[in-house]
Design an enzyme around this catalytic site. Sequence first.
Site, PDB file in Angstrom:
ATOM      1  N   GLU A 113     -26.921  12.407 -18.488  1.00  0.00           N
ATOM      2  CA  GLU A 113     -25.983  12.508 -17.367  1.00  0.00           C
ATOM      3  C   GLU A 113     -24.988  13.662 -17.563  1.00  0.00           C
ATOM      4  O   GLU A 113     -24.730  14.415 -16.626  1.00  0.00           O
ATOM      5  CB  GLU A 113     -25.271  11.154 -17.231  1.00  0.00           C
ATOM      6  CG  GLU A 113     -24.718  10.888 -15.869  1.00  0.00           C
ATOM      7  CD  GLU A 113     -23.267  11.262 -15.829  1.00  0.00           C
ATOM      8  OE1 GLU A 113     -22.940  12.217 -15.104  1.00  0.00           O
ATOM      9  OE2 GLU A 113     -22.465  10.633 -16.521  1.00  0.00           O
ATOM     10  N   ARG A 156     -24.858  11.278  -9.226  1.00  0.00           N
ATOM     11  CA  ARG A 156     -24.331  12.056 -10.363  1.00  0.00           C
ATOM     12  C   ARG A 156     -24.850  13.502 -10.319  1.00  0.00           C
ATOM     13  O   ARG A 156     -25.180  14.103 -11.340  1.00  0.00           O
ATOM     14  CB  ARG A 156     -24.731  11.431 -11.700  1.00  0.00           C
ATOM     15  CG  ARG A 156     -24.128  10.084 -11.959  1.00  0.00           C
ATOM     16  CD  ARG A 156     -22.596  10.151 -12.073  1.00  0.00           C
ATOM     17  NE  ARG A 156     -22.077   8.895 -12.565  1.00  0.00           N
ATOM     18  CZ  ARG A 156     -21.835   7.819 -11.807  1.00  0.00           C
ATOM     19  NH1 ARG A 156     -22.033   7.869 -10.499  1.00  0.00           N
ATOM     20  NH2 ARG A 156     -21.373   6.719 -12.340  1.00  0.00           N
ATOM     21  N   SER A 183     -21.164   7.329 -19.480  1.00  0.00           N
ATOM     22  CA  SER A 183     -22.601   7.036 -19.518  1.00  0.00           C
ATOM     23  C   SER A 183     -23.343   8.280 -19.988  1.00  0.00           C
ATOM     24  O   SER A 183     -23.154   9.358 -19.413  1.00  0.00           O
ATOM     25  CB  SER A 183     -23.113   6.681 -18.125  1.00  0.00           C
ATOM     26  OG  SER A 183     -22.457   5.549 -17.635  1.00  0.00           O
TER      27      SER A 183
HETATM   28  N1  EPU Z   1     -26.393  -3.805 -19.195  1.00  0.00           N
HETATM   29  C1  EPU Z   1     -26.949  -4.393 -20.311  1.00  0.00           C
HETATM   30  N2  EPU Z   1     -26.595  -3.922 -21.551  1.00  0.00           N
HETATM   31  C2  EPU Z   1     -25.728  -2.911 -21.706  1.00  0.00           C
HETATM   32  C3  EPU Z   1     -25.169  -2.288 -20.568  1.00  0.00           C
HETATM   33  C4  EPU Z   1     -25.520  -2.757 -19.316  1.00  0.00           C
HETATM   34  O1  EPU Z   1     -27.728  -5.329 -20.206  1.00  0.00           O
HETATM   35  O2  EPU Z   1     -25.455  -2.553 -22.846  1.00  0.00           O
HETATM   36  C5  EPU Z   1     -26.718  -4.331 -17.874  1.00  0.00           C
HETATM   37  C6  EPU Z   1     -25.500  -5.091 -17.319  1.00  0.00           C
HETATM   38  O3  EPU Z   1     -25.520  -6.421 -17.706  1.00  0.00           O
HETATM   39  C7  EPU Z   1     -25.659  -4.944 -15.831  1.00  0.00           C
HETATM   40  C8  EPU Z   1     -26.360  -3.602 -15.686  1.00  0.00           C
HETATM   41  O4  EPU Z   1     -26.913  -3.271 -16.952  1.00  0.00           O
HETATM   42  O5  EPU Z   1     -26.493  -5.938 -15.316  1.00  0.00           O
HETATM   43  C9  EPU Z   1     -25.435  -2.511 -15.193  1.00  0.00           C
HETATM   44  O6  EPU Z   1     -24.362  -2.331 -16.115  1.00  0.00           O
HETATM   45  P1  EPU Z   1     -22.899  -1.872 -15.638  1.00  0.00           P
HETATM   46  O7  EPU Z   1     -22.457  -2.669 -14.477  1.00  0.00           O
HETATM   47  O8  EPU Z   1     -22.023  -1.840 -16.833  1.00  0.00           O
HETATM   48  O9  EPU Z   1     -23.096  -0.413 -15.066  1.00  0.00           O
HETATM   49  P2  EPU Z   1     -23.998   0.787 -15.555  1.00  0.00           P
HETATM   50  O10 EPU Z   1     -25.159   0.920 -14.639  1.00  0.00           O
HETATM   51  O11 EPU Z   1     -24.281   0.672 -16.998  1.00  0.00           O
HETATM   52  C10 EPU Z   1     -22.796   2.518 -13.989  1.00  0.00           C
HETATM   53  C11 EPU Z   1     -22.257   3.918 -14.098  1.00  0.00           C
HETATM   54  C12 EPU Z   1     -20.884   3.916 -14.755  1.00  0.00           C
HETATM   55  C13 EPU Z   1     -19.962   3.069 -13.893  1.00  0.00           C
HETATM   56  C14 EPU Z   1     -20.541   1.661 -13.783  1.00  0.00           C
HETATM   57  C15 EPU Z   1     -19.740   0.793 -12.836  1.00  0.00           C
HETATM   58  C16 EPU Z   1     -24.139   5.454 -14.296  1.00  0.00           C
HETATM   59  C17 EPU Z   1     -24.939   6.347 -15.190  1.00  0.00           C
HETATM   60  N3  EPU Z   1     -23.172   4.747 -14.877  1.00  0.00           N
HETATM   61  O12 EPU Z   1     -22.997   2.022 -15.316  1.00  0.00           O
HETATM   62  O13 EPU Z   1     -20.402   5.242 -14.738  1.00  0.00           O
HETATM   63  O14 EPU Z   1     -18.662   3.005 -14.454  1.00  0.00           O
HETATM   64  O15 EPU Z   1     -21.892   1.717 -13.243  1.00  0.00           O
HETATM   65  O16 EPU Z   1     -19.934   1.230 -11.524  1.00  0.00           O
HETATM   66  O17 EPU Z   1     -24.381   5.422 -13.101  1.00  0.00           O
HETATM   67  C18 EPU Z   1     -20.315   7.272 -15.997  1.00  0.00           C
HETATM   68  O18 EPU Z   1     -20.982   7.783 -15.112  1.00  0.00           O
HETATM   69  O19 EPU Z   1     -19.930   7.921 -17.010  1.00  0.00           O
HETATM   70  C19 EPU Z   1     -19.995   5.854 -15.916  1.00  0.00           C
HETATM   71  C20 EPU Z   1     -19.358   5.198 -16.883  1.00  0.00           C
END
Ligand code: EPU
Length: 353
Positions: free
Chosen positions: A342, A175, A246
Amino acid sequence: MIRLADSDTRSSLPAPGACDLSSLNTFALESLAPACVSLHDEADLPRLATLAKRYDALLVLGGGSNVVLPPKVRGLVARVALRGVRLAGEDARMRIVEAAAGESWHGLVAHCVEQGWGGLENLALIPGTVGAAPVQNIGAYGVELCERFAGLRAYDLLREEWVDMDASQCGFGYRDSVFKREPGRWVIASVRVTLPKPWRPVLEYPDLQRHPRLVGAPSPRDVFEAVCEIRRAKLPDPAVLGNAGSFFKNPVVPAAQYEALRARFPGLVGYPQANGGYKLAAGWLIDQCGWKGRRLGPVGVHERQALVLVNHGGARAADVLALAEAIRRDVENRYGVVLEPEPVVVPGASERT
Ligand code: EPU
């Protein structure tokens, strides 16, 4: 790609006018820009260089999907409205597609899928413009823009020259890019992406592995539809509930710190990185601190994804920053991990008026 440069004989941009940016940022934060211009033509970029010298600051705005805008933006705002998409090259190993910076990113992904060209489908439904995609090196569901990046054309406002930049010149990180580190220096005019041949689906991300649509031999369209479904189920639609995706980056910590944290918090979610560290799921950390679905004034934490802050109506940047600070403090106190925002926080965002 249609270029209007040859037929455009203006020597300067029209005089900047005041603009209400409240509906031009996906967070729907109240924001006014006293001086705003639109760039419709590549020839407008060198003109912008001349005009910007009269202002203390320049903010280049694409789809407004990754910014926290202040109530009053200082300096000049330039809105990028360049349009056009074309197949710029093709051989046995790849297709190169070039898109103008003002095109919608999701529109580009959908266009490629419609042509049967795979490669961008994991990046479906990411809000914002093509020109904003390299700025934060967008990524989702196992693919980052830098893996599909062929190059970009930009105007360097410092040196006052056109530049063609490859991936190493863009300095991509998680990012992150040189455009985030030196804001206001370049205005991106167009981006070229590489779509590999033969196409292979990228399905390593846990949400995709579990998806019923993706068993057997899925097509680019199947992956596209699955990603759209997953995102619609988890992430709020900015047209309905203001947000900037995010709000925090997933923090990367050394292996020793990860092991120590895991010993104390067995549910901790972390992914090993090439540098030996671990990327922690910030959403999990925030969720565990009890923030999911909570409100603070007009802003809150989304009820299905704790990493997304939302505007319930009438919020200003200072409300978002106050909530972000309260979350940052809680996570640091409990886990000793410091969360970083971010989106780009534009100067003046902490002011109330
Ligand atoms: N999780 C929780 N609670 C929550 C949210 C997430 O426990 O409220 C846990 C989930 O269960 C999972 C882990 O955290 O085990 C990761 O969650 P998720 O797969 O939803 O992805 P993320 O790390 O929260 C990142 C990116 C998103 C992207 C998704 C899918 C960043 C900052 N965010 O989110 O990107 O869509 O992966 O690849 O890297 C963005 O940058 O604006 C964005 C939405």
